[in-house]
Design a protein around this motif. Structure first.
Motif, PDB file in Angstrom:
ATOM      1  N   ILE A  63       0.858  -1.192   0.000  1.00  0.00           N
ATOM      2  CA  ILE A  63       0.000   0.000   0.000  1.00  0.00           C
ATOM      3  C   ILE A  63       0.891   1.238   0.000  1.00  0.00           C
ATOM      4  N   GLU A  64       0.899   1.966  -1.100  1.00  0.00           N
ATOM      5  CA  GLU A  64       1.865   3.045  -1.299  1.00  0.00           C
ATOM      6  C   GLU A  64       1.710   4.154  -0.267  1.00  0.00           C
ATOM      7  N   SER A  65       0.488   4.597   0.021  1.00  0.00           N
ATOM      8  CA  SER A  65       0.281   5.720   0.932  1.00  0.00           C
ATOM      9  C   SER A  65       0.770   5.400   2.346  1.00  0.00           C
ATOM     10  N   ILE A  66       0.505   4.184   2.805  1.00  0.00           N
ATOM     11  CA  ILE A  66       0.949   3.790   4.145  1.00  0.00           C
ATOM     12  C   ILE A  66       2.461   3.650   4.188  1.00  0.00           C
ATOM     13  N   TRP A  67       3.031   3.077   3.146  1.00  0.00           N
ATOM     14  CA  TRP A  67       4.483   2.894   3.155  1.00  0.00           C
ATOM     15  C   TRP A  67       5.216   4.232   3.075  1.00  0.00           C
ATOM     16  N   ARG A  68       4.647   5.179   2.369  1.00  0.00           N
ATOM     17  CA  ARG A  68       5.256   6.506   2.311  1.00  0.00           C
ATOM     18  C   ARG A  68       5.294   7.143   3.698  1.00  0.00           C
ATOM     19  N   GLU A  69       4.219   6.948   4.465  1.00  0.00           N
ATOM     20  CA  GLU A  69       4.178   7.491   5.829  1.00  0.00           C
ATOM     21  C   GLU A  69       5.190   6.804   6.736  1.00  0.00           C
ATOM     22  N   VAL A  70       5.401   5.498   6.532  1.00  0.00           N
ATOM     23  CA  VAL A  70       6.395   4.763   7.318  1.00  0.00           C
ATOM     24  C   VAL A  70       7.791   5.320   7.068  1.00  0.00           C
ATOM     25  N   LEU A  71       8.105   5.598   5.815  1.00  0.00           N
ATOM     26  CA  LEU A  71       9.435   6.118   5.483  1.00  0.00           C
ATOM     27  C   LEU A  71       9.656   7.525   6.036  1.00  0.00           C
ATOM     28  N   LEU A  72       8.602   8.303   6.149  1.00  0.00           N
ATOM     29  CA  LEU A  72       8.749   9.639   6.732  1.00  0.00           C
ATOM     30  C   LEU A  72       9.176   9.553   8.192  1.00  0.00           C
TER      31      LEU A  72
END
Length: 375
Positions: A63-72
């Motif tokens: 899930i791209e949106s969730i993974w982007r938040e994890v990387l932040l």
């Protein structure tokens, strides 16, 4: 304490199951629940809690949106996952870390600069890890790499279509026999250069675990089936004449000939700007407060630590790269299916022999005990 860790594990498992539902994904994203799972992966000391958090991250990688938040929240997570693979003592945790990186690779979440290091670590895990479950996970990663390379070259469901879009040429091309041979050559060369063929050959000759050997055989068999279907043959020697050499490579050889030490005269020149830069640095240090200096030192330490944890071990042995010709010849000349059957029979016979020895030893001990009791 044990009940608390059990509750944490259950909560992580609940997050993972909730990721399957889009309305709940928004709730998870708003509360940064997957970022918390990533923190557990990095900081927790309980291996089963770490493993559960890894499974959650593997599901979140889709899930791209969730993974982007994890990387932040965790910008060094990729390197930290590699650090887990290299240094964590628990095989279960290493296996789940490989599964996370495999999902990230499949869904193209990894930066290109990270891929080369990832190939190197997956090669070590597949060949040298002492846990066969970790080896199987690494082999599954390489299976996905093969599928990705085949797809990039236009293959669909194990076959080349009549026409495809070439990313290399940026246009639609016709896949005739000559073009298919060229595409297969590029694929095999890529598999050789990144270490995939090394992994398959090493695991095909696995001495102790037949499950690893079976997995490597299945992957190799799939590759050979594609090559045989298109009647692919690769030459044993490729001629590299000086006339076809890239200009940069020819210039490089000329430079070496003129300067055997490999130093350019410009490299040995002294630049006075170094003194100016040194004075600027000294002025910056003297004008900075102690608190700011400590903060910068801590940030640098964290960055260096994350870089050091994924460096190759100095004792790591250098392996000879397996060429496509060596791989194909080795597979065709060796009856790996018979070797697998012999190993399975050998393991069964050894187990029977071991059980017989245990029972015989037990009988002898009982007999000796009876004789001593009689005396």
């Amino acid at each position: 304490m044990g009940n608390q860790r059990f509750c944490v594990t259950n909560s992580i498992e609940l997050y993972r199951r909730c990721l399957q539902y889009v309305p709940l994904q928004k709730l998870i994203l708003q509360n940064s629940l997957i970022a918390e799972a990533a923190r557990i992966v990095i900081d927790d000391n309980e291996y089963y809690v770490q493993a559960s958090a890894m499974k959650c991250l593997a599901s979140a990688a889709r899930i791209e949106s969730i993974w982007r938040e994890v990387l932040l929240v965790h910008p060094h997570l990729y390197k930290q996952l590699l650090c887990v693979i290299c240094h964590n003592p628990e095989g279960m945790v290493r296996m789940e870390a490989i599964n996370v990186l495999t999902e990230l690779y499949v869904h193209q979440r990894l930066p290109k600069s990270f891929i080369k290091c990832l190939y190197s670590k997956m090669t070590i895990s597949a060949i040298d890890d002492l846990h066969w479950e970790v080896q199987l996970s690494a082999l599954n990663f390489w299976k996905q790499v093969i599928q990705s390379l085949l797809s990039d070259r236009g293959m669909i469901d194990g076959k080349f279509p009549a026409m495809t879009f070439s990313k290399e040429k940026r246009k639609i091309i016709t896949l005739n026999n000559a073009e298919i041979t060229r595409q297969l050559t590029c694929i095999m060369d890529s598999l050789s250069s990144i270490g995939c063929l090394d992994v398959l050959v090493e695991c095909l000759n696995e001495e102790y675990n037949t499950t690893v050997m079976e997995q490597a055989y299945a992957i190799s068999k799939d590759i050979m089936s594609i090559l045989d279907y298109y009647k692919y043959e690769i030459p044993s020697i490729t001629d590299f004449s000086s006339s076809t050499m890239p200009d940069q490579l020819q210039n490089f050889e000329l430079n070496i000939a003129s300067d055997p030490m490999g130093f350019d005269s410009d490299m040995m020149s002294f630049d006075n700007s170094d003194i100016v830069d040194r004075n600027v640095i000294i002025d910056k240090i003297t004008s900075t407060s102690d608190a700011e200096l400590i903060g910068e030192m801590f940030d640098n330490y964290i960055s260096i630590k994350n870089d050091d944890c994924i460096e190759d071990s100095p004792t790591q042995s250098k392996r000879k790269t397996i060429t496509p010709y060596d791989f194909i010849s080795n597979f065709k000349q060796t009856d790996y299916l018979s070797k697998l059957k012999n190993k399975e029979n050998w393991n069964l016979s050894n187990l029977d022999t071991l059980l017989d020895e245990i029972f015989n030893l037990e009988d002898e001990n009982n007999l000796l005990h009876d004789e001593c009791a009689y005396l």
